[in-house]
Design an enzyme around this catalytic site. Sequence first.
Site, PDB file in Angstrom:
ATOM      1  CD  GLU A  95      -0.003  60.733 -54.981  1.00 37.35           C
ATOM      2  OE1 GLU A  95      -0.621  61.701 -54.493  1.00 37.35           O
ATOM      3  OE2 GLU A  95       1.239  60.711 -55.090  1.00 37.35           O
ATOM      4  CG  PHE A 131      -0.466  59.936 -46.629  1.00 34.19           C
ATOM      5  CD1 PHE A 131      -0.864  59.164 -45.555  1.00 34.19           C
ATOM      6  CD2 PHE A 131       0.854  60.382 -46.651  1.00 34.19           C
ATOM      7  CE1 PHE A 131       0.016  58.838 -44.528  1.00 34.19           C
ATOM      8  CE2 PHE A 131       1.742  60.069 -45.640  1.00 34.19           C
ATOM      9  CZ  PHE A 131       1.317  59.295 -44.573  1.00 34.19           C
ATOM     10  CE  LYS A 151      -2.386  66.152 -56.292  1.00 35.45           C
ATOM     11  NZ  LYS A 151      -2.092  64.834 -55.659  1.00 35.45           N
ATOM     12  CB  CYS A 205       2.007  67.663 -39.627  1.00 41.06           C
ATOM     13  SG  CYS A 205       0.488  68.484 -39.224  1.00 41.06           S
ATOM     14  CB  SER A 224       7.089  66.315 -47.554  1.00 39.75           C
ATOM     15  OG  SER A 224       6.961  66.224 -48.949  1.00 39.75           O
ATOM     16  CD  GLU A 237       7.669  65.062 -41.356  1.00 40.13           C
ATOM     17  OE1 GLU A 237       7.891  65.250 -42.575  1.00 40.13           O
ATOM     18  OE2 GLU A 237       6.645  65.455 -40.789  1.00 40.13           O
TER      19      GLU A 237
HETATM   20  P1  NAD Z   1       3.826  64.780 -49.987  1.00 43.34           P
HETATM   21  O1  NAD Z   1       4.625  66.037 -49.953  1.00 43.34           O
HETATM   22  O2  NAD Z   1       4.456  63.551 -50.533  1.00 43.34           O
HETATM   23  O3  NAD Z   1       2.488  64.996 -50.842  1.00 43.34           O
HETATM   24  C1  NAD Z   1       1.648  66.109 -50.645  1.00 43.34           C
HETATM   25  C2  NAD Z   1       0.945  66.443 -51.949  1.00 43.34           C
HETATM   26  O4  NAD Z   1       1.926  66.793 -52.932  1.00 43.34           O
HETATM   27  C3  NAD Z   1       0.154  65.276 -52.522  1.00 43.34           C
HETATM   28  O5  NAD Z   1      -1.067  65.747 -53.047  1.00 43.34           O
HETATM   29  C4  NAD Z   1       1.061  64.739 -53.627  1.00 43.34           C
HETATM   30  O6  NAD Z   1       0.354  64.163 -54.703  1.00 43.34           O
HETATM   31  C5  NAD Z   1       1.788  65.976 -54.090  1.00 43.34           C
HETATM   32  N1  NAD Z   1       3.133  65.674 -54.611  1.00 43.34           N
HETATM   33  C6  NAD Z   1       3.877  64.575 -54.351  1.00 43.34           C
HETATM   34  N2  NAD Z   1       5.052  64.651 -55.005  1.00 43.34           N
HETATM   35  C7  NAD Z   1       5.060  65.823 -55.674  1.00 43.34           C
HETATM   36  C8  NAD Z   1       6.013  66.468 -56.514  1.00 43.34           C
HETATM   37  N3  NAD Z   1       7.201  65.926 -56.772  1.00 43.34           N
HETATM   38  N4  NAD Z   1       5.693  67.667 -57.030  1.00 43.34           N
HETATM   39  C9  NAD Z   1       4.502  68.232 -56.760  1.00 43.34           C
HETATM   40  N5  NAD Z   1       3.566  67.658 -55.967  1.00 43.34           N
HETATM   41  C10 NAD Z   1       3.837  66.470 -55.425  1.00 43.34           C
HETATM   42  O7  NAD Z   1       3.303  64.552 -48.493  1.00 43.34           O
HETATM   43  P2  NAD Z   1       2.555  63.286 -47.906  1.00 43.34           P
HETATM   44  O8  NAD Z   1       3.509  62.161 -47.802  1.00 43.34           O
HETATM   45  O9  NAD Z   1       1.273  63.068 -48.609  1.00 43.34           O
HETATM   46  O10 NAD Z   1       2.187  63.831 -46.437  1.00 43.34           O
HETATM   47  C11 NAD Z   1       3.069  63.776 -45.354  1.00 43.34           C
HETATM   48  C12 NAD Z   1       3.801  65.083 -45.169  1.00 43.34           C
HETATM   49  O11 NAD Z   1       2.878  66.157 -44.986  1.00 43.34           O
HETATM   50  C13 NAD Z   1       4.653  65.092 -43.920  1.00 43.34           C
HETATM   51  O12 NAD Z   1       5.868  65.733 -44.196  1.00 43.34           O
HETATM   52  C14 NAD Z   1       3.832  65.886 -42.920  1.00 43.34           C
HETATM   53  O13 NAD Z   1       4.573  66.507 -41.884  1.00 43.34           O
HETATM   54  C15 NAD Z   1       3.228  66.895 -43.818  1.00 43.34           C
HETATM   55  N6  NAD Z   1       2.047  67.498 -43.227  1.00 43.34           N
HETATM   56  C16 NAD Z   1       2.139  68.787 -42.806  1.00 43.34           C
HETATM   57  C17 NAD Z   1       1.049  69.394 -42.204  1.00 43.34           C
HETATM   58  C18 NAD Z   1       1.118  70.808 -41.757  1.00 43.34           C
HETATM   59  O14 NAD Z   1       0.081  71.414 -41.575  1.00 43.34           O
HETATM   60  N7  NAD Z   1       2.287  71.389 -41.583  1.00 43.34           N
HETATM   61  C19 NAD Z   1      -0.144  68.676 -42.040  1.00 43.34           C
HETATM   62  C20 NAD Z   1      -0.194  67.356 -42.495  1.00 43.34           C
HETATM   63  C21 NAD Z   1       0.910  66.779 -43.093  1.00 43.34           C
END
Ligand code: NAD
Length: 498
Positions: free
Chosen positions: A176, A149, A173, A281, A226, A383
Site C-alpha cells: 500500500e 514496498f 495485492k 532484502c 517481513s 533486521e
Molecule cells: P511487510 O511485511 O510490512 O509487508 C508486506 C506485505 O504484507 C504488504 O503487501 C503489506 O500490505 C502486507 N501486510 C502488512 N501488514 C500485514 C498484516 N498484519 N497482515 C497481513 N499482511 C500484512 O513488509 P514491507 O515493509 O513492505 O517490506 C520489507 C520487508 O520485506 C523486509 O523485512 C524485507 O527483508 C522483506 N523482503 C524480503 C525479500 C525476500 O525475498 N526474502 C524481498 C524483499 C523484501
Amino acid sequence: MRTISHFIAGAAVEGASGRFGDVFNPNTGEVQARVPFATDVELDVAVQAAARAQVEWAATNPQRRARVMFEFKRLIERDMNVLAEILSSEHGKVIADSKGDVQRGLEVIEFACGIPHVLKGEYTEGAGPGIDVYSMRQPLGVVAGITPFNFPAMIPMWMFGIAIAVGNSFILKPSEKDPTVPVKLAELMMEAGAPAGVLNVVHGDKNAVDAILTHPLIRAVSFVGSSDIAHYVYQTGTANGKRVQAMGGAKNHGIVLPDADMDQVVKDLSGAAFGSAGERCMALPVVVPVGQKTADDLRERVVAEIASLKVGISTDPDAHYGPVVSSQHRAKIADYIRIGQEEGAELVVDGRDFSLQGYEKGFFIGPSLFDGVKKDMKTYQEEIFGPVLQIVRAESFEEALALPSAHQYGNGAAIFTRNGRAAREFAARVNVGMVGINVPIPVPVAYHTFGGWKRSAFGDTNQHGVEGVKFYTKVKTVTARWPEGEVGDSSFVIPTMK
Ligand code: NAD
C-alpha cells in the site's frame, strides 16, 4: 488528491470500502495520493473475474502466451523511464535504482518468454508392453501474490510473470506504500494482449490479505515481506489448503578475509549496505572482517567512503541513495541506532542528524556505522532495513562462518577473498540460501531461483526459474496402453513392471 484504483477484469475500479491509505512522496514528506483498502466483497469480485478469464487463458497454447510476454517486455522497455519516475516518487530510491528494479523483474519476463520449452513434460516410451507414460504440468487456476514496498516492480514480476505464462490468472495485492507501478504493470499486461481478468490488482491491508488467504478459489499464494507476517501468511494459507511460499526478512553478512582486495570490498560494501537506503532484502548490513588488522583497515576505509556518499532526492542523478519509505520507518531506524549505542556498540558514524536543505520534511537519514557489535545484541539479531552498517569482528574463518550460519535469518551471505579454497568451503558450509563470492548482493539471475533459509523463507519452493514454474503448476502423469488384439482379463493386483 489523486485516488488510485483497483484494476479488476481489465478496468480501473474505484474502492468502495471507504478505507484508504496515504501514499507519500518520501522526498518531500507530502501525501501525493490515496489508495483504497479492499473489502472481502471487492476481493471476491476480482477472484471471480480471474476464474472466468483463466479457463480461456489456460486453453491458449503456450507459444501464444509467450508472445504476450514478449510484447509485455517490449512495452515495459518502451515505458521504462515513466515507470522508474513513478517508482522513485513513491518509494524514494534513486532513478537508476528504480530502473534496476524494473529491469530485474523484466529478466523474469524474459525467462517466461521461453515457457513453451520449460513446460514440456516427461515421456517414457515402452514403460511396459504397449505402455507409454507421460507427464504434463498444468496451471493451478487462480493464484495470488502479496508484495512488499521495497521492490514494487521486480517482485510482482517474479510472481505474475511465471504464474501467468504457465496459464494461471493472478490477483496481485501490492504494498500500500507504493501501489502505482503495480497497476501500470497490469495495464501493460492487458495492452500486451492478456485477456481482461488474467492480471488483477487489488489494494489493501491485512483485511485484503486475509481475504486472499481464506478465499476458496485461490489455489496458491506467494508472499514477500517481513518474517512475522510471512510466517502468518504461510500458516494461515496452508491451513486453508493453499500452496504457499512466503519469503521474509534478512540480515546478510559479508565476511572479509585478510587477503581480500580491500579497495573493491569497500566499494562493494558501500553500495550493498547503503544503496537504496539499505531497504533491500539482499543488502549487506553486517560486515565480518577476520583479524584485528583487517578490521582496523576496513573501518578506516569505510569511514572515508561514507564521507564521500551523497544522500539526495530520488531524481538527483548524483545521489547515491534517497529517502527511506516513510517517517515511521525513519524513526524505527533511528531507534535501532539509539539501542545499538545503549547496548554498548561503538557508533562510529551517526546518520540521524542528516537533513537535506529544501527537503527538511523528507524521510532522509544519513549513513551510520557501528563497530564492536556483538552477536547477543538486539541490533545484530534483528533486521534494521536502513542505511546502517555493523562491523562484527571475528578472529578466525570458523568464527566468521558461524555468525551467518547461526543467525535467525538465512537469506544471503558473501565472502570476499582471493583464496579459492576458503571461498569454496564457505559456500559449501554456510547455512543460508544464497551465497556471493566476491559478489556483495548475490541475487540469482532469473533462470536460477531466489530464496533464503531459516526465518527468511517459509515453504519449499523458491521464487522464479524452474522452481517458480513448479510452484505455479501441478503435475499430471498419464499411463497409456494401446494393446493389440483381444481384451485381457481384469486384474485386481496393483500393476508392476516385470
Ligand atoms: P511487510 O511485511 O510490512 O509487508 C508486506 C506485505 O504484507 C504488504 O503487501 C503489506 O500490505 C502486507 N501486510 C502488512 N501488514 C500485514 C498484516 N498484519 N497482515 C497481513 N499482511 C500484512 O513488509 P514491507 O515493509 O513492505 O517490506 C520489507 C520487508 O520485506 C523486509 O523485512 C524485507 O527483508 C522483506 N523482503 C524480503 C525479500 C525476500 O525475498 N526474502 C524481498 C524483499 C523484501
